[in-house]
Design a protein around this motif. Structure first.
Motif, PDB file in Angstrom:
ATOM      1  N   HIS A 100      10.973 -27.488  48.846  1.00 44.11           N
ATOM      2  CA  HIS A 100       9.571 -27.193  49.171  1.00 44.11           C
ATOM      3  C   HIS A 100       9.005 -26.196  48.160  1.00 44.11           C
ATOM      4  CE1 HIS A 100       6.162 -25.656  51.637  1.00 44.11           C
ATOM      5  NE2 HIS A 100       6.594 -24.467  51.261  1.00 44.11           N
ATOM      6  N   ASN A 136       9.990 -25.515  56.844  1.00 43.04           N
ATOM      7  CA  ASN A 136      10.566 -24.970  55.622  1.00 43.04           C
ATOM      8  C   ASN A 136      10.523 -23.447  55.615  1.00 43.04           C
ATOM      9  OD1 ASN A 136      10.897 -27.442  53.618  1.00 43.04           O
ATOM     10  ND2 ASN A 136       8.969 -27.727  54.714  1.00 43.04           N
ATOM     11  N   SER A 148       8.232 -31.494  59.420  1.00 39.75           N
ATOM     12  CA  SER A 148       9.077 -30.687  58.535  1.00 39.75           C
ATOM     13  C   SER A 148       8.881 -29.211  58.833  1.00 39.75           C
ATOM     14  CB  SER A 148       8.753 -30.969  57.064  1.00 39.75           C
ATOM     15  OG  SER A 148       7.424 -30.576  56.761  1.00 39.75           O
ATOM     16  N   GLN A 206       6.803 -31.404  48.636  1.00 43.32           N
ATOM     17  CA  GLN A 206       8.124 -31.498  49.247  1.00 43.32           C
ATOM     18  C   GLN A 206       8.890 -32.666  48.620  1.00 43.32           C
ATOM     19  OE1 GLN A 206       6.105 -31.454  53.328  1.00 43.32           O
ATOM     20  NE2 GLN A 206       8.160 -30.740  53.815  1.00 43.32           N
ATOM     21  N   GLY A 240      14.155 -26.498  53.530  1.00 41.46           N
ATOM     22  CA  GLY A 240      13.830 -26.795  54.913  1.00 41.46           C
ATOM     23  C   GLY A 240      14.486 -28.066  55.391  1.00 41.46           C
TER      24      GLY A 240
END
Length: 306
Positions: free
Chosen positions: A202, A145, A143, A220, A163
């Motif tokens: 996030h 963000n 991930s 998240q 994100g």
């Protein structure tokens, strides 16, 4: 109306932000104006995999409902884990996370009994045989963000962001079941693999209670319908806690705990046929199947700041 995990965390974080900001003394603060942070960790998770479902089967004139719920656990195994942070400006940053997990396991399913109501033989029960399943669970999660610091001072920071998450999920299983009065002994192999992207939400809290020390909390959340993550309906949620000690200005050590969950559901339908010699059927059926994967465990590693 239920509240999302991110919403709940945000509500709780507001009073926590005020409390921590009051408790943290500026004299204890350590300057953290570094532009880049890299954390390399060893992650020791265990996984819990659950399946549940319900449905209706019919012979065209009468219906019967059925349901089931089974849980399978896996053992622990050390896996790599990484996190990065890049500060764009005083209040803006990019935050990334990476996970890798794979585990081979053998599970024993004890079987169950379904009550068919009035469909077969005036209420005869059907025995679902026991089985042995050899399987593998594997996934990669990454991930990235964008984060904006809503609250920021020398000792405390609370950021919110948006994100994208990429995931590759894979499940392999081969199973053998015993025979019953109505079902012959069987052997099946299943291979399932998906990958894709999805936008997500996030948030992150960072507290510096004393020189060289910091405590971080990160969360998240995403819904699988937001992107091409998976065809199935569901959501992904994650929470992590980390405590860090800087040995010197550039190198530190950290330890913490990470938890995440992927829950998916899908509708299914088909037609069952009675074994040879049984004058009944066919039996159309339809229902909903839900899968729930929880992964959690401790982590520890090294931090680099530049």
């Amino acid at each position: 109306m239920s509240q999302s995990p991110l919403g709940s965390l945000a509500v709780c974080a507001i009073p926590a932000a005020v409390m921590l900001a009051m408790l943290a003394l500026p004299a204890q603060a350590q300057s953290r104006d570094d532009r880049f942070v890299l954390r390399l960790s060893a992650f020791n998770p265990e996984a819990e995999l659950g399946f549940s479902g319900n449905g209706v089967v019919t012979d065209g004139s009468s219906d019967a409902t059925f349901g089931f719920s089974e849980d399978f656990d896996t053992g622990r195994e050390w896996r790599p884990r990484g996190a990065i942070g890049f500060r764009i400006s005083e209040r803006q940053a990019l935050v990334g996370n990476y996970y890798d997990y794979r585990r081979d396991e053998t599970w024993e399913y004890g079987g169950t009994v379904l009550d068919t109501g009035t469909i077969i033989g005036g209420g005869e029960q059907i025995e679902i045989p026991s089985a042995r399943i050899d399987g593998r669970l594997a996934f990669n999660l990454a991930s990235l963000n964008y984060e904006y610091a809503v609250i920021k001072n020398e000792t405390f920071e609370w950021g919110l962001g948006l994100g994208v998450t990429w995931a590759e999920l894979e499940a392999r299983a081969s199973g053998a079941s015993e025979s019953t009065d109505l079902v012959d002994e069987q052997f099946e192999t299943v291979n399932w693999k998906r990958d894709g992207f999805s936008p997500g939400l996030h948030t992150r809290l960072t507290w510096i209670p004393a020189e060289r020390w910091s405590v971080g909390l990160e969360a998240q959340y995403l819904d699988t319908r937001w992107g091409d993550f998976l065809d199935e309906r569901g959501h992904f949620e994650r929470g992590g806690l980390i405590v860090e000690y800087m040995i010197n200005e550039r190198v530190g050590i950290h330890a913490g705990y990470d938890w995440f969950r992927l829950k998916l559901s899908d509708d299914y339908r088909g037609t069952a046929r009675a074994p040879d010699g049984v004058d009944a059927g066919p039996f159309p059926y339809a229902g909903k199947l839900t899968g729930d994967l929880k992964v959690h465990g401790p982590l520890a590693g090294v931090t680099f700041r530049f």
